[in-house]
Design an enzyme around this catalytic site. Structure first.
Site, PDB file in Angstrom:
ATOM      1  N   HIS A  43       3.435  95.470  16.719  1.00  0.00           N
ATOM      2  CA  HIS A  43       2.597  95.322  14.812  1.00  0.00           C
ATOM      3  C   HIS A  43       2.993  93.583  14.655  1.00  0.00           C
ATOM      4  O   HIS A  43       3.028  93.160  14.147  1.00  0.00           O
ATOM      5  CB  HIS A  43       3.661  95.709  13.940  1.00  0.00           C
ATOM      6  CG  HIS A  43       3.193  96.996  13.827  1.00  0.00           C
ATOM      7  ND1 HIS A  43       1.750  97.333  12.426  1.00  0.00           N
ATOM      8  CD2 HIS A  43       3.281  98.329  14.220  1.00  0.00           C
ATOM      9  CE1 HIS A  43       1.159  98.450  12.743  1.00  0.00           C
ATOM     10  NE2 HIS A  43       2.606  98.771  13.634  1.00  0.00           N
ATOM     11  N   LYS A  66       3.129  90.024  -0.357  1.00  0.00           N
ATOM     12  CA  LYS A  66       3.048  90.510   0.054  1.00  0.00           C
ATOM     13  C   LYS A  66       4.538  89.893   0.464  1.00  0.00           C
ATOM     14  O   LYS A  66       5.364  89.379  -0.378  1.00  0.00           O
ATOM     15  CB  LYS A  66       2.170  88.870   1.438  1.00  0.00           C
ATOM     16  CG  LYS A  66       2.845  87.776   1.409  1.00  0.00           C
ATOM     17  CD  LYS A  66       1.496  86.770   2.167  1.00  0.00           C
ATOM     18  CE  LYS A  66       0.367  86.901   2.432  1.00  0.00           C
ATOM     19  NZ  LYS A  66      -0.390  88.119   3.454  1.00  0.00           N
ATOM     20  N   ARG A  67       5.130  89.959   1.699  1.00  0.00           N
ATOM     21  CA  ARG A  67       6.732  90.406   1.384  1.00  0.00           C
ATOM     22  C   ARG A  67       7.245  89.217   2.143  1.00  0.00           C
ATOM     23  O   ARG A  67       5.987  88.180   2.500  1.00  0.00           O
ATOM     24  CB  ARG A  67       7.323  90.722   3.169  1.00  0.00           C
ATOM     25  CG  ARG A  67       7.103  92.171   2.499  1.00  0.00           C
ATOM     26  CD  ARG A  67       8.021  92.799   2.089  1.00  0.00           C
ATOM     27  NE  ARG A  67       9.951  92.435   2.128  1.00  0.00           N
ATOM     28  CZ  ARG A  67      10.406  93.159   2.247  1.00  0.00           C
ATOM     29  NH1 ARG A  67      10.335  94.767   2.253  1.00  0.00           N
ATOM     30  NH2 ARG A  67      12.373  92.812   2.600  1.00  0.00           N
ATOM     31  N   LYS A 100       5.183  83.810   6.527  1.00  0.00           N
ATOM     32  CA  LYS A 100       4.069  83.971   4.758  1.00  0.00           C
ATOM     33  C   LYS A 100       3.623  82.977   4.288  1.00  0.00           C
ATOM     34  O   LYS A 100       2.202  82.701   3.964  1.00  0.00           O
ATOM     35  CB  LYS A 100       4.047  84.974   4.898  1.00  0.00           C
ATOM     36  CG  LYS A 100       3.950  86.665   5.145  1.00  0.00           C
ATOM     37  CD  LYS A 100       4.273  88.175   4.632  1.00  0.00           C
ATOM     38  CE  LYS A 100       4.074  89.271   5.564  1.00  0.00           C
ATOM     39  NZ  LYS A 100       3.404  89.615   5.768  1.00  0.00           N
ATOM     40  N   THR A 125      -2.461  93.097   6.256  1.00  0.00           N
ATOM     41  CA  THR A 125      -3.848  94.966   5.119  1.00  0.00           C
ATOM     42  C   THR A 125      -3.901  93.666   3.500  1.00  0.00           C
ATOM     43  O   THR A 125      -5.079  94.374   2.975  1.00  0.00           O
ATOM     44  CB  THR A 125      -3.456  95.917   5.609  1.00  0.00           C
ATOM     45  OG1 THR A 125      -2.109  95.983   5.340  1.00  0.00           O
ATOM     46  CG2 THR A 125      -3.075  96.067   7.108  1.00  0.00           C
ATOM     47  N   LYS A 182      -7.913  94.606   1.304  1.00  0.00           N
ATOM     48  CA  LYS A 182      -7.983  94.769  -0.100  1.00  0.00           C
ATOM     49  C   LYS A 182      -7.966  93.672  -1.379  1.00  0.00           C
ATOM     50  O   LYS A 182      -9.177  94.439  -1.683  1.00  0.00           O
ATOM     51  CB  LYS A 182      -6.342  94.803  -0.589  1.00  0.00           C
ATOM     52  CG  LYS A 182      -5.831  96.229   0.249  1.00  0.00           C
ATOM     53  CD  LYS A 182      -4.311  96.386  -0.232  1.00  0.00           C
ATOM     54  CE  LYS A 182      -3.105  97.236   0.650  1.00  0.00           C
ATOM     55  NZ  LYS A 182      -1.695  96.955   1.084  1.00  0.00           N
TER      56      LYS A 182
END
Ligand SMILES: *Cc1c(COP(=O)(O)O)cnc(C)c1O
Length: 786
Positions: free
Chosen positions: A334, A522-523, A528, A630, A634
């Site tokens: 992952h 998101k985290r 990120k 992911t 969405k």
């Protein structure tokens, strides 16, 4: 069809026999429990039938330390096909269905994407009538609850089981003993139904709970040594007490290693026991009945554990056992973040699991011999051997012990093959596959956006798209139909208003549905790049301050993110964004210009309100770092264009929906790799207009970090680096200007309402690929062979 009379009677009866109350006097919690108990009466029959139907067939087992399930109630009603009917019956009983839904706690047994993927996968497997069981841990506390105090993240426990959990069954008869070097504990399974959409298939999620073999020591108690009398109980219960709140970082804690072995050993013992009941001791066929998927390296101890069971307990020879083992397991990678590649400390393993360690050593020796036979150089062997420098490399063990390894998006699998796992790809090219992630269209569209679902169903004149998402492609023909686009925009507006009302209630922040909703949820992680988003917001703020007369489109920037409690820099970023929000939101001049809302405690249920309401999906990770993502899918499915980098599944999203319908910026992976070694962030800091001004707010007193030094540290991470990384490791300064440009383009594009709606529409029409039904079909055919 629901028998309304029976349903009502059952709700009333359940309230009476469980709580000694009536519908009128029962609390919201009690009503919720009674309604679920009533539903379970419907569920159990199909559950048993599914078990019988799948009996003696090959099945897949999804081993995962995380299942981020969220709430079950709405999704189960939808999948049972009785959502509207139950709503009506409850209405007749004067029970508000929304109140019932809200009474359920989120099952937050995961950190983020990896755990949510496991949940989407299970739902897709049931919907496609595939015999697949999930195995994991019944954490007493899930992912922590997040609050902000003075802009800082504060964590609280998440006792999601406090009011009982009516969906699961305790299966005491299937309890097993898990043996560690210095103790033994009982593992008790709880089974939760995983309900397929419209097909009466009900699969199982089996979660193990740690309990003592003996509840308490009566003699010690008699001697009034109370603490000691419950010591063993506490130690056993500690194992499944809490989910480690970490995402993309290894936690070298003994308890975490124990958790992993605990659920893996319990699950394998369970599988072997059941196998023997029908097949006796003929283990040669074990892999013909079981495909076990390892979700990341967390459950990889399954490989030596199955070897231990087959050799020590069932008396097979090593070679036979190894053959069965490698035909049973497959492994999903992952991430390529080095901090996330787990390694076990040899000493810890020797102490905690002495026998398992010996087996790992045996596996390693066998592997080294194999490489020697292939005339590998010593240097290469040293790089690839499983045990080195006092640590066990879990990824290497996973690759050697599995028949298939997969990455989770095209770019990610390519990086694995040609960079991160290059040596392994050269050794075993046939083992590597790509399986681009997906999301379930039931929860992430049919349930969370019923308005849009109704429009799609009306246009396609069928509900088939819910289980065959590729049919959305037929919506493309409406892209120039202004009536359809207007209906879509009206729905988007409805969802934006609903979100505004919810955010006002929860956070006390007023946002304007006429603004562009820019959402990044998101985290919290440096890669990120929430900080890049914050820098852009601040840059826009200063621009508007300097030019008070320019008319820009009103913008709302929404964040949702938890930071791992030990990840200080991520917590600094949260504080910083909250400071930016305070500055912007308290400035009267910004009233008709912009707003910033960082919502507390982002989780699955919050996501169900956020994704449908977004105008722009923020997917701005450093190229090469986000394996797939992911959340991006969405948003796409709910009709928001992506503003994002050439990373993870963003690349495939744009391939499907068209570059012209999204806002892609920044380098491609090859470009980044070419400049990696010569990157000078300071050059950008000095020369990009406006950049220095925003970066300097970290140190010039604009904002207050409460004397924690957090902001100075963030500044240093960008311009000075740290012992463990070079300056601006994630290329924020490099990408700032391109990002700002992309934001500007998006804002301008938004002004043309119909053209904007068309972009949104094209994203919906091309989201078919990102159904987890597609992903799971590939796993079933190409990996599990079920
Ligand atoms: C989908 C989802 C994620 C994953 O989001 P990414 O943007 O892919 O990191 C994390 N948390 C929750 C609650 C989700 O629903």
């Amino acid at each position: 069809m629901l028998n309304k009379r029976k349903f009502k009677e059952s709700v009333e009866r359940n309230i009476r026999v469980n709580f000694l109350k009536t519908i009128k006097t029962a609390s919201g919690q009690e009503r919720y429990h009674a309604v679920v108990k009533t539903l379970m009466e419907e569920v159990v029959t199909h559950w048993q039938e599914t078990n019988e139907r799948h009996h003696n067939k090959k099945k897949a087992c999804y081993f995962s330390a995380e299942f981020l399930m969220g709430r079950a109630f709405g999704n189960n009603l939808l999948n049972l096909g009785i959502y509207e009917e139950v709503k009506e019956v409850l209405n007749e009983l004067e029970i508000d269905i929304d109140e019932v839904e809200k009474a359920e706690a989120d099952a937050g047994l995961g950190n983020g994407g990896l755990g949510r993927l496991a949940a989407c996968f299970l739902e897709s497997c049931a919907t496609m009538n595939l015999p697949v069981t999930g195995y994991g841990i019944r954490y007493h506390d899930g992912i922590f609850k997040q609050r902000f105090v003075d802009g800082f993240q504060v964590e609280e426990g998440d006792p999601w089981l406090a009011h009982g959990e009516p969906w699961s069954f305790r299966r005491s008869e299937d309890a097993v003993t898990v043996v560690f070097g210095d103790e033994s504990v009982k593992a008790v399974p709880y089974d939760t139904p995983i309900i397929g959409y419209g097909n009466q298939t009900i699969n199982t999620l089996r979660l193990w709970q740690g309990e003592p073999l003996i509840n308490f020591d009566f003699n010690l108690f008699n001697e009034q040594r109370y603490d000691e009398s419950v010591k063993e109980k506490n130690r056993a219960e500690d194992i499944s007490r809490v989910l480690y709140p970490n995402d993309s970082k290894e936690e070298g804690k003994i308890l975490r290693l124990k958790q992993q072995y605990f659920f893996v050993s319990a699950s394998l013992q369970d599988l072997v026991k059941k196998y023997k009941e029908t097949n006796g001791n003929e283990f040669e066929k074990f892999h013909q009945y079981h495909a076990i998927q390892l979700n990341d390296t967390h459950p990889v101890v399954a490989i030596p554990e199955l070897m231990r069971i087959l050799t020590d307990e069932e008396g097979l020879c090593w070679e036979k056992a190894w053959g069965i083992t490698t035909k049973t397991f497959s492994y999903t990678n992952h991430t390529i973040l080095t901090e996330a590649l787990e390694k076990w400390d040899v000493k810890l393993y020797q102490k905690m699991l002495p026998r398992v360690y010996e087996i790992v050593k045996g596996i390693d020796e066998q592997f080294i011999e194999f490489l020697n036979e292939k005339s590998y150089e010593k240097k290469k062997i040293d790089q690839m051997k499983i045990i080195s420098n006092g640590r066990i490399n879990k990824a290497w063990l996973a690759i050697y012990g599995s028949h298939t390894i997969n990455g989770v998006a095209e770019i990610h699998t390519n990086i694995l093959k040609h960079k991160e796992l290059k040596d392994w790809y050269e050794l075993y090219p046939q083992k590597f596959q790509n399986k681009t992630n997906g999301i379930t269209p039931r929860r992430w569209l049919a349930l969370c956006n019923q308005e849009l679902s109704a429009l799609i169903t009306a246009l396609l004149n069928t509900e088939d798209w819910i289980t065959d998402l590729s049919q959305l492609k037929k919506l493309e023909k409406h892209q120039y139909d202004d009536e359809v686009l207007k209906r879509f925009m009206a729905i988007k507006r409805t969802k934006k208003k609903q979100l505004a009302a919810y955010i006002f209630k929860k956070e006390g922040i007023q946002i304007d549905p006429n603004s562009i909703y820019n959402i990044q949820i998101k985290r919290l992680h440096e890669y990120k790049r929430q900080l890049l988003n914050a820098f852009h917001i601040l840059d826009l703020y200063y621009e508007l301050k300097e030019n008070p007369d320019i008319q820009r489109t009103l913008r709302t920037f929404i964040f949702g993110a938890k930071a791992a409690p030990g990840y200080v820099r991520a917590k600094g970023i949260i504080k910083y964004i909250n400071e930016v929000a305070k500055l912007v939101n308290n400035d009267p001049q910004m009233k008709d210009q912009m707003k910033v809302a960082f919502v507390e405690n982002y989780n699955v249920s919050y996501g169900e309100k956020l994704f449908p309401a977004a105008d722009l999906s923020e997917q701005i990770s450093t190229v090469g770092k986000e394996a797939s993502g992911t959340g991006n899918m969405k948003f796409m499915l709910n009709g928001s264009p992506t503003i994002g980098t050439n990373d993870g599944a963003n690349i495939e999203i744009v391939q499907e929906a068209g570059e012209e319908n999204n806002f892609i910026f920044g380098m491609k992976i090859e470009e980044l790799q070419a400049m990696e070694d010569t990157y000078e962030p300071r050059a950008y800091y000095e020369s990009v207009p406006g950049l220095k001004r925003v970066v300097d707010t970290l140190i010039d007193g604009t904002f207050d970090d409460g004397d924690t030094g957090m902001f100075q540290e963030l500044y240093d991470s960008l311009l000075e680096g740290a012992s463990w990384h070079k300056p601006d490791n994630y290329y924020l300064l490099k990408d700032f200007d391109d990002y700002r440009e992309a934001q500007r383009k998006a804002e301008i594009a938004y002004a043309d309402e119909i053209a904007w709606a068309r972009k949104c529409w094209m994203n919906i029409a091309n989201a078919g690929k990102f159904s987890s039904d597609r992903t799971i079909t590939e796993y079933a055919k190409q990996i599990w062979h079920i």
